[in-house]
Design a protein around this motif. Structure first.
Motif, PDB file in Angstrom:
ATOM      1  N   CYS A 136      41.984 -60.456  -8.884  1.00  0.00           N
ATOM      2  CA  CYS A 136      42.530 -60.777 -10.201  1.00  0.00           C
ATOM      3  C   CYS A 136      42.496 -59.552 -11.098  1.00  0.00           C
ATOM      4  N   GLY A 173      42.187 -59.720 -14.333  1.00  0.00           N
ATOM      5  CA  GLY A 173      41.376 -59.983 -15.525  1.00  0.00           C
ATOM      6  C   GLY A 173      40.026 -59.281 -15.429  1.00  0.00           C
ATOM      7  N   CYS A 209      36.936 -60.693 -16.806  1.00  0.00           N
ATOM      8  CA  CYS A 209      35.922 -61.600 -17.348  1.00  0.00           C
ATOM      9  C   CYS A 209      34.552 -61.129 -16.849  1.00  0.00           C
ATOM     10  N   CYS A 264      32.928 -63.173 -14.023  1.00  0.00           N
ATOM     11  CA  CYS A 264      33.795 -63.637 -12.928  1.00  0.00           C
ATOM     12  C   CYS A 264      33.073 -63.634 -11.581  1.00  0.00           C
ATOM     13  N   LEU A 290      34.381 -63.407  -8.772  1.00  0.00           N
ATOM     14  CA  LEU A 290      34.991 -62.483  -7.801  1.00  0.00           C
ATOM     15  C   LEU A 290      34.231 -61.155  -7.718  1.00  0.00           C
ATOM     16  N   ASP A 317      43.272 -65.622  -9.817  1.00  0.00           N
ATOM     17  CA  ASP A 317      44.006 -66.370 -10.833  1.00  0.00           C
ATOM     18  C   ASP A 317      45.465 -66.247 -10.430  1.00  0.00           C
ATOM     19  N   LYS A 347      43.818 -68.503 -16.645  1.00  0.00           N
ATOM     20  CA  LYS A 347      43.501 -68.014 -17.986  1.00  0.00           C
ATOM     21  C   LYS A 347      44.694 -67.226 -18.536  1.00  0.00           C
TER      22      LYS A 347
HETATM   23 FE1  SF4 Z   1      40.436 -63.436 -13.222  1.00  0.00          FE
HETATM   24 FE2  SF4 Z   1      39.450 -65.855 -13.583  1.00  0.00          FE
HETATM   25 FE3  SF4 Z   1      37.904 -63.872 -12.683  1.00  0.00          FE
HETATM   26 FE4  SF4 Z   1      38.738 -63.881 -15.222  1.00  0.00          FE
HETATM   27  S1  SF4 Z   1      37.369 -65.386 -14.242  1.00  0.00           S
HETATM   28  S2  SF4 Z   1      38.732 -62.117 -13.840  1.00  0.00           S
HETATM   29  S3  SF4 Z   1      40.812 -64.744 -14.999  1.00  0.00           S
HETATM   30  S4  SF4 Z   1      39.660 -64.799 -11.624  1.00  0.00           S
END
Ligand code: SF4
Length: 342
Positions: free
Chosen positions: A91, A93, A95, A98, A100, A144, A175
């Motif tokens: 992703c 993003g 965050c 997260c 990931l 995402d 998001k």
């Molecule tokens: Fe991406 Fe969702 Fe991770 Fe934010 S929480 S970096 S939108 S996968």
């Protein structure tokens, strides 16, 4: 408004060019003037630009790999669906919390898979096994998926595929507010379109690179008007000074903006903030300036999957969250369904 994602660098696996979507994407990125590199496999990507880990991490998150999905065995995806369906991993993003960051480790680039018919065939087999039971597929377990879909339209095809299926349903969460191309997809009510929503303070402080609260609400409104079943995942619920007020304002805005037709079949999923020790280390490395509170002594330890303990809020705080947000849902959306709090 956060602009739709454009990769800084694109890698192409040779196998991807055997698929029309792979060829289309390469032509599109070439036209956009983006640097395209060949790679035998995404595992071979080692020479990403950047002088240190911090820079390479950021460049990797804006690098897109156009590849072929080899594993067509789907993971399970409880509690919200039977299976995770893989269209994208990674992703763009940033965050701070997260998941990931720990699951993707040193390979945080985004991979999009072009052999989508193979993925649909695999989904078809899973549906056959369970028919006449409905099988639900979750498309956002490793990414995402909406964040990149304005470029690939894979999700749009998936929405239409499940729209025609008899025993399958699709769901995902985002998001990002870049949903316009999905509004005319023939979903036939078989896709639940969910937005990850949070109070404004949390989005502003911990979710850089994603769409703002107002933009997500505006997008949710459009999605509801397009007739999709709608849902919100309030996650992570994070306690900070003024959180009760922050969440109340969020519910007020949602109630004021959503069309009344959407509120009859609306779902909420509530997930409190949690972290593990390995996640804390990665967060502090990738986002050293974060204000995120990660103090184990203020939390309750709970057994997690794979034997890694996680730190959740203490019981009294969990009760407070459940009661406060539960009451907001009852007040502002009395017909909505609260699916779970975890
Ligand atoms: Fe991406 Fe969702 Fe991770 Fe934010 S929480 S970096 S939108 S996968």
């Amino acid at each position: 408004m956060v602009k739709p994602f454009v990769p800084q660098l694109v890698y192409v696996e040779p196998g991807a060019l055997e698929y029309s979507l792979g060829r289309e994407l390469v032509a599109k990125f070439r036209e956009m003037g983006i640097e395209i590199r060949k790679t035998t496999s995404h595992n071979q990507i080692r020479n990403l630009p950047g002088e240190n880990d911090f820079q390479r991490y950021r460049i990797a998150k804006s690098t897109l790999v156009v590849g072929v999905r080899k594993t067509l065995k789907f993971d399970t995806s409880k509690p919200s669906a039977e299976y995770a369906i893989p269209f994208v991993t990674g992703c763009m993003g940033h965050c701070h919390y997260c998941y990931l960051q720990t699951t993707m480790g040193s390979k945080p680039y985004i991979r999009t898979y072009v052999n989508i018919d193979d993925i649909f065939d695999a989904a078809e087999n899973y549906m056959k096994e369970r028919a006449p039971e409905i099988t639900r597929f979750e498309a956002s377990c490793t990414s995402d998926v909406v964040g990149v879909d304005h470029l690939t339209h894979t999700l749009k095809k998936a929405i239409e595929f499940f729209g025609e299926s008899k025993y399958g349903k699709l769901r995902f969460v985002t998001k990002f507010a870049h949903v316009d191309h999905l509004l005319n997809a023939k979903h036939n009510g078989r896709t639940r379109f969910r937005f990850s929503m949070n109070d404004d303070y949390i989005i502003k402080n911990f979710e850089p690179g994603t769409s703002s609260q107002d933009d997500r609400i505006e997008a949710a409104k459009k999605v509801a008007e397009a007739g999709y079943p709608l849902g919100f995942i309030i996650a992570p619920i994070y306690l900070h000074d003024g959180w009760k007020e922050g969440y109340r304002e969020m519910f007020e805005k949602l109630e004021a903006q959503l069309p009344k037709t959407a509120t009859k079949d609306l779902t909420f999923e509530l997930i409190q903030h949690r972290f593990t020790k390995p996640a804390k280390r990665v967060i502090e490395k990738n986002y050293p300036m974060t204000k995120l509170e990660l103090d184990e002594s203020k939390r309750k330890w709970k057994w997690g999957r794979y034997g890694i303990g996680k730190y959740v809020y203490i019981d009294e705080e969990q009760e407070d969250i459940k009661n406060t947000l539960g009451n907001y849902i009852k007040t502002y959306f009395p017909e909505a369904k609260l699916e779970y709090f975890t």
